[in-house]
Design a protein around this motif. Structure first.
Motif, short mmCIF file in Angstrom:
data_model
loop_
_atom_site.label_atom_id
_atom_site.label_comp_id
_atom_site.label_asym_id
_atom_site.label_seq_id
_atom_site.Cartn_x
_atom_site.Cartn_y
_atom_site.Cartn_z
N ASP A 168 0.38 -0.95 0.20
CA ASP A 168 -0.11 -0.32 -0.27
C ASP A 168 0.52 1.12 0.30
O ASP A 168 1.83 1.83 0.86
CB ASP A 168 -1.10 0.41 1.21
CG ASP A 168 -1.53 1.05 1.34
OD1 ASP A 168 -1.44 2.38 0.55
OD2 ASP A 168 -2.24 1.25 2.27
N LEU A 169 1.05 1.81 -1.30
CA LEU A 169 1.93 3.36 -1.13
C LEU A 169 1.21 4.63 -1.08
O LEU A 169 1.53 5.85 -1.28
CB LEU A 169 2.40 3.63 -2.26
CG LEU A 169 2.79 2.46 -3.03
CD1 LEU A 169 3.48 2.52 -4.70
CD2 LEU A 169 4.45 1.82 -2.14
N GLY A 170 0.39 4.11 -0.22
CA GLY A 170 -0.76 5.78 0.15
C GLY A 170 0.25 6.68 0.97
O GLY A 170 -0.21 7.84 1.30
N TRP A 171 1.39 6.32 1.58
CA TRP A 171 2.14 6.75 2.47
C TRP A 171 2.75 8.05 1.70
O TRP A 171 2.96 9.10 2.26
CB TRP A 171 3.14 6.46 2.96
CG TRP A 171 3.90 5.54 2.31
CD1 TRP A 171 4.08 4.13 1.77
CD2 TRP A 171 5.25 5.81 1.30
NE1 TRP A 171 4.35 3.69 1.17
CE2 TRP A 171 5.00 4.76 0.88
CE3 TRP A 171 5.99 6.87 1.68
CZ2 TRP A 171 6.63 4.81 0.32
CZ3 TRP A 171 7.24 6.79 0.35
CH2 TRP A 171 7.57 5.45 -0.23
N LEU A 172 2.89 7.98 -0.39
CA LEU A 172 3.15 8.80 -0.88
C LEU A 172 2.26 10.17 -0.97
O LEU A 172 2.87 11.13 -1.65
CB LEU A 172 3.13 8.21 -2.51
CG LEU A 172 4.02 7.01 -2.82
CD1 LEU A 172 3.96 6.88 -3.89
CD2 LEU A 172 5.26 7.57 -2.47
N THR A 175 -0.50 -0.63 -4.45
CA THR A 175 -2.71 0.08 -3.74
C THR A 175 -1.97 1.36 -3.08
O THR A 175 -1.13 1.47 -2.53
CB THR A 175 -3.49 -0.70 -3.23
OG1 THR A 175 -2.38 -1.37 -1.93
CG2 THR A 175 -3.98 -2.30 -4.03
N GLY A 176 -3.06 2.03 -3.46
CA GLY A 176 -3.31 3.08 -2.65
C GLY A 176 -2.05 4.75 -2.98
O GLY A 176 -1.80 5.44 -2.57
N VAL A 177 -2.11 4.83 -4.19
CA VAL A 177 -1.06 5.36 -5.29
C VAL A 177 -1.75 6.74 -4.97
O VAL A 177 -2.93 6.23 -5.87
CB VAL A 177 -0.79 5.04 -6.90
CG1 VAL A 177 -0.12 5.98 -6.88
CG2 VAL A 177 0.49 3.69 -6.47
N PRO A 178 -1.19 7.70 -4.72
CA PRO A 178 -2.78 9.22 -5.01
C PRO A 178 -2.70 9.73 -6.14
O PRO A 178 -1.75 9.43 -7.32
CB PRO A 178 -1.48 10.28 -4.29
CG PRO A 178 -0.55 9.00 -3.23
CD PRO A 178 0.02 7.74 -4.10
N GLU A 179 -3.36 10.27 -5.95
CA GLU A 179 -4.56 10.87 -7.71
C GLU A 179 -3.63 11.25 -7.70
O GLU A 179 -2.53 12.47 -7.10
CB GLU A 179 -5.76 11.27 -7.09
CG GLU A 179 -6.10 11.74 -8.33
CD GLU A 179 -7.79 12.01 -8.24
OE1 GLU A 179 -8.95 12.51 -8.96
OE2 GLU A 179 -8.58 12.07 -7.17
N GLY A 180 -3.10 11.25 -9.29
CA GLY A 180 -2.04 12.52 -10.09
C GLY A 180 -1.09 11.57 -9.98
O GLY A 180 -0.50 12.69 -10.67
N VAL A 181 -0.18 10.68 -9.42
CA VAL A 181 0.55 10.37 -9.77
C VAL A 181 1.34 9.30 -10.79
O VAL A 181 0.06 8.12 -10.51
CB VAL A 181 0.75 9.83 -8.27
CG1 VAL A 181 3.06 9.04 -8.29
CG2 VAL A 181 1.27 10.52 -7.45
N GLN A 182 1.82 9.21 -11.58
CA GLN A 182 1.48 8.61 -13.20
C GLN A 182 2.60 7.68 -12.23
O GLN A 182 3.91 7.99 -11.62
CB GLN A 182 2.01 9.48 -14.29
CG GLN A 182 2.34 7.85 -15.52
CD GLN A 182 2.49 8.98 -16.47
OE1 GLN A 182 3.69 10.21 -16.69
NE2 GLN A 182 3.08 8.18 -17.84
#
Length: 871
Positions: A835-839, A858-865
């Protein structure tokens, strides 16, 4: 014996058809009874007579017998064959019994078969019965896939247990000279190393790092490079034991259920005359034909390492599958079911661990390469790991066969620290005295400080072998360490040969009490034989014969026992020899063999011998060590010989010799300045590489090349990049002084090369003198450990960061500068479904690059390609 003829005769005994998907009673398969008979009982004597003809040893002629069908032995064997129709066994149970037990069943079924036989024929009949049973069981296995599967499963269970027993231990040098054993369980001793790959090859491409035991995750074919002592063989052991036990980490689940084949290349060679010592031609006197005062002595008896040796030219460089186990001398190779290895590979269930390409003679490596091309194609779906020293194979050696090239990284500063702490933790396990524990803890801390501060020690502590020696010597000498490779090996030999039993307060259990010097000289004889014969392993009988030839010249040893007793003493009491398989012996590590070989060569004054073979990569270490051991005039003679032109020499070999001469300079304690100057002059043009491959190849020379590299200030960007590649290949902080002169270049390739080399040098110094000065435009700044992350933050962070070391989200969130980070490259294994929500902590992040192993996140912030790099 003709196996095909025997197989054809056995086939006659059984019907050709029949179900093969379940166990079948043997009695229902025989061809001389039932509805589908093709033989009569009168045919059995004929088959028996034919089997005796091909299986039995010649017997004295019987004066009254003219027809072999009336021979009592023929009648006895025919009765035994007839009992196949009465045995109450199915084919699966028979095969599981094995030839001996199955033969006993037939003996019970035909109790009167031996009636009328004399004692000699009765013994022959017993041997024949068992031999024929072995062929019958082989026929049953080949006839039925069901039988083969059942027999294979039983054998594989035993084989897995034997793999664990053979490989689940490591030697940790000098853990405790007073009490502890020399061998430790693999789980307790193993330190996970790191592998690295360029991830794509171009300048600035990510250097992917992963734990070495995970190097095969998702890959079917890997060529792993590593210098001597880097842990290649230990990794092979780890993988073999983990797969055999079924104890696998999550990334390696793809290996579950595979059958590991541990295939050391050194075992593949079987010279038909390898026990001969004719080539030494010294009649047992190691000093024959030597002249200590004349370095120009020419030993013609050593000019050709193949003299008087009859190599079997028809021997393949790589064994066929059914010969895998016998080639590596697995003690139960004969028990493997017929065709078993072939079936394992055909089913794609094999894990083939081919260890030590560098230990094959140079002229055999091309045939070995062809085998490593052909076998994976013939048997797709199997997993291959091939290991080698870097000097033995060129880059992309197996690239055409889709082998991924990985390299064992030198131990990082954190790795060295972890190893030293693990070593001392293991040493503490058997200490009960509080004062000894306190002293050991003190040694641990002073050694950690010494390795960090002292350049010479830091250069030595780059792999597990050297770290283990440093730990052992530091403790053995109560906090004092020798400096330099020669001093280190001399001290290690003293520790292992002289002080080991004395510190244990042991009386010699074999009644032999040899001082250090005779032991060294005897071990040198074995090492020298291996060098001359191009081997890293020798038969036990050859070792005993070698000692027998030299013992008369070493009376202190000769008085204490014969060659067999002295051999056992060296094997059991020195810690330097081992018997990896029954009937063979080698050194516990190749570096000890090379060092002792060099000592022998220098003592024999065989410098022409060295010069004649200097173009062979497996002689490089021996030559460098010889320079360290030789006197000044001998060093000069050897180096001049490496520089001299040779008739019919290939250009690549001439270049190799000159570069080898340059690499030897740092090992020469004393050398005529004129000779040193000539080496510089002859190699000056060689250190202006014209290709990236040539630039990388200069790295093995070592720090001495830094003195010869041209001033980079006036060269083109293309040449500056090649010079940067060469300089960053030298893992010595002295390279920083040269790289400073390249740090202001605008060339992206040069900047990327300098940024990517950070992990090789002192973290803070490289950060201040190189990283801080690099133009950050379009450049990914690498971070491989927590120290580099903190140093980069101290410099204000960078917009594009490539994380190659396994750092936690908490460490990255704290260490990366949130206001500056725009692109992040996570070039390491993130684990299962991270889970990459920490980004979300990085508001300006717009691009995330991931290794192909981390495609499911999972958890990639919106707007990050998200960009996934290819394998």
């Amino acid at each position: 014996m003709d196996p095909e003829a025997v197989h054809a005769l056995v086939q006659e005994l059984f019907v050709a058809d029949g179900p093969v998907d379940r166990p079948v009673r043997i009695a229902s398969l025989v061809a001389f009874q039932g509805d589908h008979r093709t033989l009569t009982e009168r045919d059995l004597p004929r088959i028996a007579a034919a089997l005796i003809e091909v299986e039995a040893e010649p017997r004295p002629a019987h004066p009254t017998l003219t027809d072999p069908l009336t021979d009592p032995l023929t009648d006895a064997l025919a009765r035994t064959l007839h009992s196949l129709g009465t045995v109450d066994l199915d084919d699966v149970r028979a095969v599981r019994l094995g030839p001996e037990a199955f033969a006993r069943h037939l003996a019970v079924a035909a109790p009167d078969a031996d009636e009328g036989l004399n004692a000699a024929d009765a013994r022959t009949h017993t041997r024949l019965r068992e031999a024929v049973c072995a062929h019958i069981l082989r026929f049953l296995v080949l006839r039925s896939r069901f039988v083969a599967a059942a027999e294979d499963a039983a054998f594989e269970e035993r084989y897995a247990q034997d793999i664990v027993a053979a490989h689940d231990h490591l030697t940790i040098y000098g853990i405790d000279l007073a009490h502890s054993p020399d061998s430790w369980p693999l789980d307790a001793a193993y330190l996970s190393l790191q592998t690295e790959t360029d991830g794509g090859g171009g300048p600035g491409a990510p250097v992917e790092q992963a734990p070495a035991e995970q190097a095969l995750a998702g890959r079917e074919r890997v060529l792993l490079w590593g210098v001597a002592g880097a842990g290649k063989t230990t990794l092979v052991q780890r993988l073999a034991v983990s797969v055999a036990r079924g104890d696998l980490p999550a990334p390696l689940e793809g290996l579950r259920g595979r059958v590991p084949f541990v295939l050391p290349v050194r075992r593949f060679r079987h010279d038909s005359n390898h026990d001969r010592h004719d080539r030494n031609n010294d009649n047992g006197n190691p000093n024959t034909n030597t002249n200590r005062s004349n370095p120009n002595t020419n030993h013609n008896s050593h000019s050709n390492p193949n003299t008087n040796t009859n190599h079997n030219s028809s021997h393949n460089a790589f064994p066929e599958p059914d010969a895998f186990l016998s080639a590596v001398r697995y003690p139960h190779a004969a028990a493997q079911p017929p065709g078993w290895a072939e079936r394992v590979l055909s089913d794609g269930r094999g894990l083939l661990l081919v260890d030590g390409v560098d230990e094959a003679p140079e002229d055999e490596r091309e045939r070995l390469r062809e085998a490593l091309r052909e076998l994976p194609t013939r048997y797709p779906g199997n997993v291959w790991l091939v290991t080698s020293r870097p000097s033995a194979v060129r880059q992309n050696w197996l690239a055409s066969e889709r082998f991924t090239e990985l390299k064992l990284s030198p131990l990082s500063r954190e790795g060295v620290t972890a190893f030293i702490r693990r070593w001392h933790a293991a040493a503490r396990q058997d200490i009960t005295d509080r004062a000894d524990l306190a002293r050991l803890s003190g040694y641990e801390e002073t050694l950690l400080d010494a390795v960090r501060i002292t350049r010479d020690l830091g250069r030595l502590a780059t792999n597990p072998l050297m770290c283990g020696l440093l730990c052992a010597l530091h403790r053995d000498r109560r906090g004092y360490l020798p400096r330099g490779r020669k001093a280190l090996y001399d001290a290690a030999l003293s520790m292992l040969l002289e002080r080991r039993d004395r510190e244990r307060a042991m009386q010699p259990p074999d009644g032999i009490d040899l001082p250090q010097e005779p032991k060294i000289r005897l071990l040198q004889k074995l090492a020298h034989w291996m060098l001359v014969n191009g081997r890293s392993e020798m038969d036990r009988a050859t070792a005993v014969e070698t000692l027998a030839r030299h013992l008369p010249a070493i009376p202190h040893a000769a008085r204490q026992g014969g060659p067999e007793e002295i051999y056992r003493h060296l094997l059991n009491r020195t810690g330097l020899l081992r018997e990896p398989t029954p009937g063979s012996v080698d050194f516990v590590h190749r570096t000890f063999q090379d060092y002792l070989s060099a000592r022998a060569v220098v003592e024999r004054h065989d410098f022409d011998f060295l010069i004649d073979h200097a173009h062979l990569d497996d002689w490089e270490e021996v030559i460098r060590m010889s320079v360290a051991l030789a006197r000044p005039d001998e060093c000069g003679y050897l180096l001049e010989g490496l520089l001299a032109a040779r008739k019919d020499a290939r250009p690549i070999h001439a270049r190799h010799r000159k570069l080898l001469a340059a690499s030897c300079l740092e090992h020469a304690t004393e050398l005529d300045p004129e000779v040193r100057s000539r080496v510089h002059r002859y190699t000056r043009d060689l250190v202006r590489p014209t290709s990236l491959e040539a630039a990388r190849a200069l790295g093995w020379i070592g720090p001495i090349v830094l003195e010869m590299l041209p001033d980079p200030s006036g060269v083109s960007d293309e040449e500056a990049h090649r010079l940067a590649v060469t300089a960053t290949s030298i893992a010595d902080d002295r390279a920083i002084d040269y790289l400073v002169r390249l740090r202001d270049r605008t060339s992206w390739a040069v900047r990327a090369q300098l940024a990517g080399a950070w992990r090789r040098y002192d973290t803070d110094r490289y950060a201040d003198e190189i990283i801080a000065h690099l133009d950050a435009r379009e450049l990914d700044f690498p971070v491989s450990d927590l120290g580099e992350l903190r140093a980069l933050r101290r410099l204000g962070g960078r917009p594009c960061v490539q994380v190659a070391g396994a750092l936690t989200p908490e460490q990255l969130t704290e260490g990366l500068v949130a206001e500056r980070l725009t692109e992040l490259w996570l070039a390491y294994d993130l684990g299962e479904g991270p889970d990459l929500g920490w980004l979300a902590a990085f508001p300006h992040l717009h691009t995330l690059r991931l290794s192909h192993r981390n495609a499911e996140v999972t958890g990639v912030p919106e707007g990050v390609q998200v960009i996934v790099a290819g394998p």
